[in-house]
Design a protein around this motif. Structure first.
Motif, PDB file in Angstrom:
ATOM      1  N   ASN A  82       0.825  -1.213   0.000  1.00 42.50           N
ATOM      2  CA  ASN A  82       0.000   0.000   0.000  1.00 42.50           C
ATOM      3  C   ASN A  82       0.858   1.261   0.000  1.00 42.50           C
ATOM      4  O   ASN A  82       0.488   2.269  -0.609  1.00 42.50           O
ATOM      5  CB  ASN A  82      -0.940   0.014   1.208  1.00 42.50           C
ATOM      6  CG  ASN A  82      -2.155  -0.869   1.009  1.00 42.50           C
ATOM      7  OD1 ASN A  82      -2.580  -1.106  -0.120  1.00 42.50           O
ATOM      8  ND2 ASN A  82      -2.721  -1.371   2.093  1.00 42.50           N
ATOM      9  N   ALA A  85       2.116   1.788  -3.478  1.00 42.64           N
ATOM     10  CA  ALA A  85       1.012   2.326  -4.279  1.00 42.64           C
ATOM     11  C   ALA A  85       0.809   3.812  -4.008  1.00 42.64           C
ATOM     12  O   ALA A  85       0.583   4.604  -4.935  1.00 42.64           O
ATOM     13  CB  ALA A  85      -0.274   1.550  -3.983  1.00 42.64           C
ATOM     14  N   LEU A  90      -0.347   4.654  -7.884  1.00 38.32           N
ATOM     15  CA  LEU A  90      -0.891   3.565  -8.692  1.00 38.32           C
ATOM     16  C   LEU A  90      -1.843   2.720  -7.860  1.00 38.32           C
ATOM     17  O   LEU A  90      -1.648   2.567  -6.646  1.00 38.32           O
ATOM     18  CB  LEU A  90       0.238   2.678  -9.224  1.00 38.32           C
ATOM     19  CG  LEU A  90       1.189   3.319 -10.233  1.00 38.32           C
ATOM     20  CD1 LEU A  90       2.393   2.407 -10.454  1.00 38.32           C
ATOM     21  CD2 LEU A  90       0.475   3.586 -11.549  1.00 38.32           C
ATOM     22  N   ASN A  92      -3.495  -0.395  -6.046  1.00 37.61           N
ATOM     23  CA  ASN A  92      -3.053  -1.696  -5.535  1.00 37.61           C
ATOM     24  C   ASN A  92      -4.117  -2.725  -5.924  1.00 37.61           C
ATOM     25  O   ASN A  92      -4.844  -3.257  -5.092  1.00 37.61           O
ATOM     26  CB  ASN A  92      -2.871  -1.631  -4.021  1.00 37.61           C
ATOM     27  CG  ASN A  92      -2.399  -2.959  -3.440  1.00 37.61           C
ATOM     28  OD1 ASN A  92      -1.999  -3.858  -4.176  1.00 37.61           O
ATOM     29  ND2 ASN A  92      -2.454  -3.088  -2.124  1.00 37.61           N
ATOM     30  N   ASN A 170      -1.054  -5.411 -11.358  1.00 34.91           N
ATOM     31  CA  ASN A 170      -0.824  -4.754 -10.078  1.00 34.91           C
ATOM     32  C   ASN A 170       0.669  -4.426  -9.972  1.00 34.91           C
ATOM     33  O   ASN A 170       1.469  -5.245  -9.504  1.00 34.91           O
ATOM     34  CB  ASN A 170      -1.253  -5.676  -8.934  1.00 34.91           C
ATOM     35  CG  ASN A 170      -1.197  -4.984  -7.587  1.00 34.91           C
ATOM     36  OD1 ASN A 170      -0.329  -4.151  -7.334  1.00 34.91           O
ATOM     37  ND2 ASN A 170      -2.116  -5.324  -6.704  1.00 34.91           N
ATOM     38  N   PRO A 172       2.258  -1.960  -8.080  1.00 34.47           N
ATOM     39  CA  PRO A 172       2.808  -1.809  -6.727  1.00 34.47           C
ATOM     40  C   PRO A 172       3.211  -3.146  -6.099  1.00 34.47           C
ATOM     41  O   PRO A 172       4.251  -3.250  -5.445  1.00 34.47           O
ATOM     42  CB  PRO A 172       1.650  -1.152  -5.957  1.00 34.47           C
ATOM     43  CG  PRO A 172       0.932  -0.356  -6.989  1.00 34.47           C
ATOM     44  CD  PRO A 172       0.983  -1.222  -8.220  1.00 34.47           C
TER      45      PRO A 172
END
Length: 211
Positions: A82, A85, A90, A92, A170, A172
């Protein structure tokens, strides 16, 4: 800075934005909006964060592999997905991306820089604009998210051709996993080398760790 006697890392937001800004400036508004919707545009406009190699060196020497955290003062602090992100802006979410180092292509960072220069010109066509967007996506992945010490591009990144490919994954989570593999490896080296000794090369998006 690359060539430090303590540690090397090639991830530099200042260098990254210096190469992409001229190209971004000539994109159409529709293309810029597409990059915004994919959460890419802010990364292209990020401020130059100093590539503080001494700070990275200190942090890596404070990393505990068992706890997968950095000992800051009396507390162990983890770098979470997190947080990656949040730093990069971006989501998550998305399909997990499996980063594999090999096979490595003949495509190098130098080649990518040359390709960017080739399309940074005051001409416009749908095909040229599509090529520009594709290069920006590839440049972001290879030069900022996953820069490798050999300066070559792995095939898994070259497979991401455009924004539609990019938004599936995804990032991150992928960046976080790759960085932790680097932390683990370098922390082992730290255990056998004293303070002030070279511990090698930190690959990946080290800017996240600096922030």
């Amino acid at each position: 800075m690359p060539g430090s006697k303590y540690l090397s890392s090639r991830c530099s937001s200042k260098s990254f934005t210096a190469h992409v800004t001229p190209l971004v400036n000539i994109l159409s508004e529709d293309s810029k909006e597409a990059l915004r919707l994919a959460c890419i545009f802010p990364l292209l406009m990020m401020p130059g964060i100093p590539q503080n190699i001494p700070l990275l060196y200190v942090l890596l020497r404070l990393y505990n592999r068992d706890k997968q955290a950095f000992l800051i003062g009396n507390y162990y602090m983890k770098l979470t997905v997190n947080e990656v992100a949040l730093v990069l802006g971006l989501p998550n979410s998305g399909v997990p991306f499996k980063f594999t180092r090999s096979p490595l292509l003949d495509l190098t960072h130098k080649c990518l820089n040359e390709k960017l220069s080739e399309v940074t010109e005051e001409e416009w066509s749908p095909a040229l604009e599509e090529r520009r967007i594709s290069l920006i996506v590839k440049y972001l992945l290879c030069m900022f998210f996953f820069p490798l010490k050999n300066l070559k591009v792995p095939a898994c990144l070259d497979a991401i051709k455009d924004i539609q490919d990019f938004v599936k994954y995804n990032w991150p989570q992928a960046i976080h996993g790759f960085l932790h593999s680097q932390f683990d490896g370098l922390s082992k080296i730290c255990e056998v080398r004293g303070a002030g000794e070279n511990i090698g090369y930190l690959e990946g998006c080290s800017t996240v760790l600096l922030v």
